[in-house]
Write a protein that holds these residues in place. Structure first.
Motif: not given
Length: 275
Positions: A37-43, A87-90, A191-195, A207-208
């Motif tokens: 999740m951390l690596l995917n920015m979805s923590s 949730k994706f959040e950069y 899973p939360d952002n194809p970009e 992308g989001r």
């Protein structure tokens, strides 16, 4: 890339709860946050990357105002704003947390210099040295944590060598630096952002953010990029055996930035595939 080295050694696990002791106290929902999740920015951690006004940005506060001595502690200490993984959040601060995880895995010392040297030596031995990168300068906060979301300096040539690793995980002499499996994970849409993949931006639509990070539809969908602040790009396209580095400053909220992205897409599109 460095996280992947520790996963390959069995010292970290992608889908285990992230090894942040502060999150594993009784009834703390942050204990559900995994390394993936951390690596995917979805923590799900509360964060504002770019605030309005700009001083309201969590990243700016930590980097330049009140968090400079203990950046990771500030990043780790925030509550959840969403369910982990939902949730994706950069977040530049998430990458500081990843740098802290690497450091804690390498050393139990609380000495600032020992911590910084452990990280620096690991990066040199596992990544920079094999790739032939000699100019890399890493900045650390007051606690000896590498400032993972930014503040890494190299020459243009060495950024090109970093990009070359992203083609197939190999050094110029063929030495495998990043395993194929880990490189595949980095390039797989989250899973939360194809970009977005594993700390990499992908040349994919949907992308989001309504503004694409790269240029989907121009160049291969297998193209990936590291994006720096205000228009810095390290682009790697395995299908074309292409690495493109752009160092410069272009305000990212202007028409000039949109034109820059279009121009880079056109350059990439004109390079033939090598397969």
């Amino acid at each position: 890339m460095l996280v992947g080295e520790l996963v390959a050694e069995g010292k970290l696990s992608l889908d285990a709860p992230a090894p942040i002791a502060e999150w594993h106290r009784a009834n703390d929902p942050r204990g559900a946050i995994t390394l993936r999740m951390l690596l995917n920015m979805s923590s799900g951690l509360q964060h504002t990357e770019v605030g309005d006004p700009v001083e309201a940005s969590d990243t700016n506060q930590v980097l330049f105002v009140s968090g400079t001595q203990k950046m990771a502690a500030r990043a780790i200490g925030v509550p959840l704003e969403a369910r982990p993984g939902a949730k994706f959040e950069y977040s530049s601060l998430t990458t500081i947390i990843l740098a802290e995880i690497i450091t804690r895995t390498l050393t139990s010392s609380s000495d600032t210099r020992v911590r910084a040297e452990a990280y620096r030596s690991f990066a040199t031995q596992r990544l920079f040295g094999p790739a032939g990168i000699t100019s890399a300068v890493l900045e650390f906060d007051g606690a000896g944590t590498q400032i993972g979301g930014s503040l890494i300096y190299m020459t243009l040539d060495d950024y090109g060598r970093l990009g070359q690793i992203l083609l197939a995980g190999k050094a110029p002499d063929g030495t495998q630096i990043v395993s194929p499996d880990w490189l595949s994970f980095m390039k797989t849409p989250s899973p939360d952002n194809p970009e977005y993949g594993g700390q990499l931006w992908l040349n994919r639509a949907g992308g989001r953010d309504p503004r694409p990070a790269l240029f989907p539809g121009h160049g291969p969908a297998t193209l990936v990029s590291c994006l720096g602040h205000l228009g810095q790009f390290v682009i790697a396209s395995p299908d074309q055996n292409l690495v493109l580095v752009r160092l410069g400053k272009t305000q990212d909220d202007t028409a000039a930035f949109a034109a820059l992205r279009v121009a880079l897409g056109r350059v990439v599109e004109r390079v033939p595939a090598t397969r």
